[in-house]
Design an enzyme around this catalytic site. Sequence first.
Site, PDB file in Angstrom:
ATOM      1  N   CYS A  75      37.589  51.475  62.686  1.00 18.92           N
ATOM      2  CA  CYS A  75      37.240  51.086  61.322  1.00 18.92           C
ATOM      3  C   CYS A  75      36.905  49.604  61.360  1.00 18.92           C
ATOM      4  O   CYS A  75      37.789  48.763  61.458  1.00 18.92           O
ATOM      5  CB  CYS A  75      38.391  51.351  60.357  1.00 18.92           C
ATOM      6  SG  CYS A  75      38.077  50.795  58.666  1.00 18.92           S
TER       7      CYS A  75
ATOM      8  N   GLU B 276      30.834  53.957  59.085  1.00 24.32           N
ATOM      9  CA  GLU B 276      30.815  54.217  60.518  1.00 24.32           C
ATOM     10  C   GLU B 276      29.371  54.427  60.937  1.00 24.32           C
ATOM     11  O   GLU B 276      28.535  54.871  60.136  1.00 24.32           O
ATOM     12  CB  GLU B 276      31.663  55.445  60.861  1.00 24.32           C
ATOM     13  CG  GLU B 276      32.120  55.486  62.293  1.00 24.32           C
ATOM     14  CD  GLU B 276      32.872  54.232  62.710  1.00 24.32           C
ATOM     15  OE1 GLU B 276      32.227  53.368  63.359  1.00 24.32           O
ATOM     16  OE2 GLU B 276      34.058  54.107  62.386  1.00 24.32           O
TER      17      GLU B 276
END
Length: 251
Positions: free
Chosen positions: A2, A121
């Site tokens: 992340c 992402e």
Amino acid sequence: MCGRFAVTTDPALLAEKIKAIDEATGTSERSSEPNYNVAPTTAIATVVTRHDEPDDEATRRVRLMRWGLLPPWVKAGPDGAPDTKGPLLINARADKVATSPAFRGSAKSKRCLVPMDGWYEWQPNPETGKSPKTPFFMHRNDGEPLFMAGLWSVWKPDKQADPLLSCTIITTDAVGELAEIHDRMPLILAEDEWDAWLDPDAPLDPDLLARPPDIGGIAVRQVSTLVNSVRNNGSELLQPAESQPGQMTLL
């Protein structure tokens, strides 16, 4: 992993929503502003449970922390700032936090939640496995915040200095269709898991780290490559990319 996320909830409203004490408002001029492109070293709102006195009841609090954990043993540079020569500790692997020298101290009693609207992402090119990568945004389909498991630490260059609070987001193996975008994802905690995770008087529960995350109700959409640059920070980053006007919801 992340490495970028979005958060738009004002810390004061967040504290009211989760029945916590607001210790974030007023500590930063930007703390109440929406941030659609949160990058490492940014001050972010976190949730902790702490005591005021050793024998009182621990209470839930919203605090600002630097994203990128600084272990207490990091030395200060000539300017008094932390001397960090290695990679920023923005993520911690769920299977390593109890044993890693950088995280094991925090894992014992300094666990936190990192609230966010969702995270970004980048999926590599499916033909080459390399660039150009396609950005996606993962979020709750009902618009409610996600709460990710995290760790935090207190760093001081000397005993007289003000403490610097910093945190990291715990990641785990991606599951389901999220694994097609990236092999890692933040460890999402459900509301009924918050108290056990945050309790400063309880040992780390390994089951919370080991169980696969529940991704039911997580929506995924392709977004603009504008998010690739941290200089871009507006609501347009969350809009579906022109090439993919819809979104997919994981049931």
